[in-house]
Design a protein around this motif. Sequence first.
Motif, PDB file in Angstrom:
ATOM      1  N   GLU A 266       0.823  -1.205   0.000  1.00  0.00           N
ATOM      2  CA  GLU A 266       0.000   0.000   0.000  1.00  0.00           C
ATOM      3  C   GLU A 266       0.861   1.260   0.000  1.00  0.00           C
ATOM      4  OE1 GLU A 266      -3.382  -2.285   2.667  1.00  0.00           O
ATOM      5  OE2 GLU A 266      -2.136  -0.730   3.586  1.00  0.00           O
ATOM      6  N   ILE A 267       1.912   1.247   0.798  1.00  0.00           N
ATOM      7  CA  ILE A 267       2.807   2.404   0.865  1.00  0.00           C
ATOM      8  C   ILE A 267       3.531   2.592  -0.465  1.00  0.00           C
ATOM      9  CG2 ILE A 267       4.888   3.284   1.984  1.00  0.00           C
ATOM     10  CD1 ILE A 267       3.879   1.872   4.555  1.00  0.00           C
ATOM     11  N   ALA A 268       4.026   1.506  -1.024  1.00  0.00           N
ATOM     12  CA  ALA A 268       4.770   1.595  -2.285  1.00  0.00           C
ATOM     13  C   ALA A 268       3.881   2.081  -3.428  1.00  0.00           C
ATOM     14  CB  ALA A 268       5.377   0.239  -2.624  1.00  0.00           C
ATOM     15  N   PHE A 269       2.681   1.550  -3.533  1.00  0.00           N
ATOM     16  CA  PHE A 269       1.777   1.949  -4.620  1.00  0.00           C
ATOM     17  C   PHE A 269       1.345   3.396  -4.460  1.00  0.00           C
ATOM     18  CE2 PHE A 269       0.405  -2.741  -4.704  1.00  0.00           C
ATOM     19  CZ  PHE A 269       1.509  -3.069  -5.460  1.00  0.00           C
ATOM     20  N   ALA A 270       1.078   3.813  -3.229  1.00  0.00           N
ATOM     21  CA  ALA A 270       0.693   5.208  -2.998  1.00  0.00           C
ATOM     22  C   ALA A 270       1.842   6.151  -3.330  1.00  0.00           C
ATOM     23  CB  ALA A 270       0.259   5.398  -1.545  1.00  0.00           C
ATOM     24  N   ALA A 271       3.066   5.739  -3.034  1.00  0.00           N
ATOM     25  CA  ALA A 271       4.222   6.585  -3.347  1.00  0.00           C
ATOM     26  C   ALA A 271       4.398   6.737  -4.861  1.00  0.00           C
ATOM     27  CB  ALA A 271       5.482   5.999  -2.720  1.00  0.00           C
ATOM     28  N   VAL A 272       4.189   5.669  -5.600  1.00  0.00           N
ATOM     29  CA  VAL A 272       4.313   5.744  -7.061  1.00  0.00           C
ATOM     30  C   VAL A 272       3.253   6.677  -7.636  1.00  0.00           C
ATOM     31  CG1 VAL A 272       4.065   4.410  -9.192  1.00  0.00           C
ATOM     32  CG2 VAL A 272       5.428   3.501  -7.320  1.00  0.00           C
ATOM     33  N   VAL A 273       2.013   6.500  -7.216  1.00  0.00           N
ATOM     34  CA  VAL A 273       0.930   7.353  -7.727  1.00  0.00           C
ATOM     35  C   VAL A 273       1.153   8.804  -7.310  1.00  0.00           C
ATOM     36  CG1 VAL A 273      -1.560   7.796  -7.629  1.00  0.00           C
ATOM     37  CG2 VAL A 273      -0.728   5.469  -7.841  1.00  0.00           C
ATOM     38  N   ALA A 274       1.570   9.023  -6.074  1.00  0.00           N
ATOM     39  CA  ALA A 274       1.821  10.390  -5.611  1.00  0.00           C
ATOM     40  C   ALA A 274       2.938  11.040  -6.420  1.00  0.00           C
ATOM     41  CB  ALA A 274       2.171  10.389  -4.128  1.00  0.00           C
ATOM     42  N   GLY A 275       3.958  10.283  -6.745  1.00  0.00           N
ATOM     43  CA  GLY A 275       5.058  10.834  -7.530  1.00  0.00           C
ATOM     44  C   GLY A 275       4.644  11.189  -8.946  1.00  0.00           C
ATOM     45  N   ILE A 276       3.917  10.302  -9.601  1.00  0.00           N
ATOM     46  CA  ILE A 276       3.515  10.558 -10.998  1.00  0.00           C
ATOM     47  C   ILE A 276       2.524  11.709 -11.070  1.00  0.00           C
ATOM     48  CG2 ILE A 276       2.296   9.599 -12.982  1.00  0.00           C
ATOM     49  CD1 ILE A 276       3.507   6.862 -12.219  1.00  0.00           C
ATOM     50  N   VAL A 277       1.495  11.654 -10.249  1.00  0.00           N
ATOM     51  CA  VAL A 277       0.461  12.699 -10.302  1.00  0.00           C
ATOM     52  C   VAL A 277       1.022  14.029  -9.801  1.00  0.00           C
ATOM     53  CG1 VAL A 277      -1.803  13.370  -9.402  1.00  0.00           C
ATOM     54  CG2 VAL A 277      -1.407  11.034 -10.151  1.00  0.00           C
ATOM     55  N   GLY A 278       1.861  13.982  -8.790  1.00  0.00           N
ATOM     56  CA  GLY A 278       2.484  15.208  -8.291  1.00  0.00           C
ATOM     57  C   GLY A 278       3.381  15.873  -9.321  1.00  0.00           C
ATOM     58  N   TYR A 279       4.075  15.063 -10.100  1.00  0.00           N
ATOM     59  CA  TYR A 279       4.920  15.604 -11.165  1.00  0.00           C
ATOM     60  C   TYR A 279       4.069  16.369 -12.186  1.00  0.00           C
ATOM     61  CZ  TYR A 279       7.725  15.608 -15.431  1.00  0.00           C
ATOM     62  OH  TYR A 279       8.382  15.971 -16.580  1.00  0.00           O
ATOM     63  N   TYR A 280       2.970  15.778 -12.578  1.00  0.00           N
ATOM     64  CA  TYR A 280       2.122  16.454 -13.566  1.00  0.00           C
ATOM     65  C   TYR A 280       1.396  17.655 -12.967  1.00  0.00           C
ATOM     66  CZ  TYR A 280       3.145  13.016 -17.061  1.00  0.00           C
ATOM     67  OH  TYR A 280       3.802  12.249 -17.968  1.00  0.00           O
TER      68      TYR A 280
ATOM     69  N   HIS B 229       2.707  19.590 -10.803  1.00  0.00           N
ATOM     70  CA  HIS B 229       3.749  20.610 -10.807  1.00  0.00           C
ATOM     71  C   HIS B 229       3.907  21.216 -12.207  1.00  0.00           C
ATOM     72  CE1 HIS B 229       7.411  22.743  -9.905  1.00  0.00           C
ATOM     73  NE2 HIS B 229       8.026  22.107 -10.910  1.00  0.00           N
ATOM     74  N   LEU B 230       3.854  20.368 -13.227  1.00  0.00           N
ATOM     75  CA  LEU B 230       3.963  20.880 -14.594  1.00  0.00           C
ATOM     76  C   LEU B 230       2.791  21.785 -14.960  1.00  0.00           C
ATOM     77  CD1 LEU B 230       5.212  17.839 -16.702  1.00  0.00           C
ATOM     78  CD2 LEU B 230       6.500  19.848 -15.992  1.00  0.00           C
ATOM     79  N   TRP B 231       1.623  21.478 -14.433  1.00  0.00           N
ATOM     80  CA  TRP B 231       0.419  22.228 -14.760  1.00  0.00           C
ATOM     81  C   TRP B 231       0.134  23.350 -13.763  1.00  0.00           C
ATOM     82  CZ3 TRP B 231      -2.674  17.114 -15.187  1.00  0.00           C
ATOM     83  CH2 TRP B 231      -2.321  16.449 -16.364  1.00  0.00           C
ATOM     84  N   SER B 232       1.090  23.712 -12.946  1.00  0.00           N
ATOM     85  CA  SER B 232       0.830  24.724 -11.918  1.00  0.00           C
ATOM     86  C   SER B 232       0.523  26.097 -12.523  1.00  0.00           C
ATOM     87  CB  SER B 232       2.016  24.826 -10.961  1.00  0.00           C
ATOM     88  OG  SER B 232       3.185  25.223 -11.661  1.00  0.00           O
ATOM     89  N   ASP B 233       1.013  26.378 -13.721  1.00  0.00           N
ATOM     90  CA  ASP B 233       0.748  27.672 -14.358  1.00  0.00           C
ATOM     91  C   ASP B 233      -0.518  27.687 -15.199  1.00  0.00           C
ATOM     92  OD1 ASP B 233       3.065  28.586 -13.225  1.00  0.00           O
ATOM     93  OD2 ASP B 233       4.294  28.154 -14.991  1.00  0.00           O
ATOM     94  N   CYS B 234      -1.131  26.545 -15.379  1.00  0.00           N
ATOM     95  CA  CYS B 234      -2.326  26.447 -16.225  1.00  0.00           C
ATOM     96  C   CYS B 234      -3.556  26.850 -15.411  1.00  0.00           C
ATOM     97  CB  CYS B 234      -2.471  25.026 -16.753  1.00  0.00           C
ATOM     98  SG  CYS B 234      -3.874  24.797 -17.841  1.00  0.00           S
ATOM     99  N   ASP B 235      -4.132  27.996 -15.768  1.00  0.00           N
ATOM    100  CA  ASP B 235      -5.288  28.493 -15.019  1.00  0.00           C
ATOM    101  C   ASP B 235      -6.597  27.858 -15.455  1.00  0.00           C
ATOM    102  OD1 ASP B 235      -3.727  30.150 -13.485  1.00  0.00           O
ATOM    103  OD2 ASP B 235      -3.859  31.809 -14.916  1.00  0.00           O
ATOM    104  N   ASP B 236      -6.719  27.503 -16.719  1.00  0.00           N
ATOM    105  CA  ASP B 236      -7.978  26.967 -17.213  1.00  0.00           C
ATOM    106  C   ASP B 236      -7.999  25.443 -17.231  1.00  0.00           C
ATOM    107  OD1 ASP B 236      -6.059  26.986 -19.169  1.00  0.00           O
ATOM    108  OD2 ASP B 236      -7.469  27.281 -20.809  1.00  0.00           O
ATOM    109  N   CYS B 237      -7.017  24.807 -16.609  1.00  0.00           N
ATOM    110  CA  CYS B 237      -6.991  23.345 -16.531  1.00  0.00           C
ATOM    111  C   CYS B 237      -7.845  22.875 -15.360  1.00  0.00           C
ATOM    112  CB  CYS B 237      -5.565  22.826 -16.343  1.00  0.00           C
ATOM    113  SG  CYS B 237      -4.472  23.199 -17.701  1.00  0.00           S
ATOM    114  N   SER B 238      -8.550  21.810 -15.566  1.00  0.00           N
ATOM    115  CA  SER B 238      -9.321  21.205 -14.481  1.00  0.00           C
ATOM    116  C   SER B 238      -8.426  20.184 -13.788  1.00  0.00           C
ATOM    117  CB  SER B 238     -10.571  20.540 -15.034  1.00  0.00           C
ATOM    118  OG  SER B 238     -11.249  19.877 -13.997  1.00  0.00           O
TER     119      SER B 238
END
Length: 161
Positions: free
Chosen positions: A16-30, A32-41
Amino acid sequence: MPAFTRFLSFLFRVGEIAFAAVVAGIVGYYLHLWSDCDDCSKARYIYTEVIAALSLFFGIILLIPFTSSIVAWHLDIILSLTWFAAFGLLVDALGSVPCGSPWDWSGLVNSDDCSRWKAAEAFSFLSAIFWLASAVLGIYFIWFVGGRTAQRRYWYGRYDV
């Protein structure tokens, strides 16, 4: 608690910890990339990131080997349901991206965006399954193992001098 049940509970918690860390890393990366996008949902991704963070927190807390960590099956069911919802949100999000079907797993050895999103989708599903398996193990422990030990303690405890 039987040794096999304790070992199985430990394996589920580590997964559970390992899978949550992988998902948190991937989704967190994106995110971060979309932090400047104002019209993104970004609501579905923020939800997934919060569920991953909660899973990391409770997974680490419940990894401590006490009997109470295996009887927290209520929390396991709730987190399993939230992970199934996150999985559904990620599958729905992949439908709007030109990555093909969410169920098409060919070509995942590439390190492109589609492969990362499908990996996040897969690990969110695995996390949901592991939280559900922890809940089933906790229910098994409460109903079958814990009930018998409680009766034995009560039986012998009555005649202590």
